[in-house]
Design a protein around this motif. Structure first.
Motif, PDB file in Angstrom:
ATOM      1  N   ARG A  22      -2.061 -31.062 -14.647  1.00 23.69           N
ATOM      2  CA  ARG A  22      -0.794 -31.141 -15.379  1.00 23.69           C
ATOM      3  C   ARG A  22      -0.452 -32.586 -15.722  1.00 23.69           C
ATOM      4  NH1 ARG A  22       3.849 -29.102 -12.506  1.00 23.69           N
ATOM      5  NH2 ARG A  22       4.795 -28.779 -14.513  1.00 23.69           N
ATOM      6  N   ASN A  24      -2.476 -35.071 -16.187  1.00 23.41           N
ATOM      7  CA  ASN A  24      -3.399 -35.602 -17.188  1.00 23.41           C
ATOM      8  C   ASN A  24      -3.370 -34.840 -18.507  1.00 23.41           C
ATOM      9  OD1 ASN A  24      -4.223 -37.527 -15.321  1.00 23.41           O
ATOM     10  ND2 ASN A  24      -5.830 -36.205 -14.522  1.00 23.41           N
ATOM     11  N   GLY A  25      -2.500 -33.856 -18.618  1.00 22.31           N
ATOM     12  CA  GLY A  25      -2.361 -33.121 -19.869  1.00 22.31           C
ATOM     13  C   GLY A  25      -3.464 -32.115 -20.135  1.00 22.31           C
TER      14      GLY A  25
END
Length: 177
Positions: A22, A24-25
């Motif tokens: 989450r 780090n996208g």
């Protein structure tokens, strides 16, 4: 007449890797594992599903994991960040009941006695809670039982909703752990 106690246990088996994903996208290119030191050796503290499918496992020596799978994304454990995230999830869960407690390092216990009917019953409530947490990017499993220990064990080994008084029967086939 007093309602039977009902406990909803949630288990977030990949909390450390879910937190990193989450943050780090999205997932890393290589399978992600979190390492921690135990004694004088590093071991696999947590791993994402891709790493588990490749034969890696929690508690495995880090050197063995590196030998088995290349490349690996390896991040040191941050237990304070994991604890803070679990605490935030617990705060978020108070929308279901005001009685939420941590079952550290990767679980929560919600006393849903008298609250399940507000969500369409226990089956609907469990499905709703699991779906909402999963939608936020977390692997999650849950169970409901009359005791916290039964609900906790079932969430980890055999997710179920156990009718009142059936706890001993429900946990009998589970491993001793």
């Amino acid at each position: 007449m007093r309602a039977s106690r009902r406990i909803l246990a949630l288990w977030l088996p990949r909390l450390p890797t879910d937190r990193l994903t989450r943050k780090n996208g999205g997932p890393s290119k290589a399978p992600l594992i979190v390492s921690a030191k135990s004694g004088n050796a590093l071991h696999v503290h947590a791993l994402e599903a891709r790493a588990a499918r490749l034969g890696l496992y929690k508690g495995q020596p880090l050197a063995n994991a590196r030998a088995m799978v290349q490349p690996l994304a390896i991040v040191p454990a941050d237990e304070k960040a994991d604890a803070a995230l679990l605490d935030a999830i617990a705060d978020w869960c108070d929308r279901f009941t005001p009685l939420v407690t941590l079952d550290a390092p990767d679980g929560l216990l919600l006393d849903i006695t008298g609250a399940a009917h507000l969500f369409g019953g226990e089956t609907a409530m469990l499905a709703h809670v699991l779906a909402r947490i999963a939608k936020q990017g977390f692997a999650v499993r849950g169970a409901i039982a009359g005791t916290s220990l039964t609900a906790r064990a079932l969430a980890r080994f055999a997710p179920a909703i156990v009718p009142p008084g059936e706890e001993a029967r429900a946990i009998a086939p589970l491993p001793i752990t």
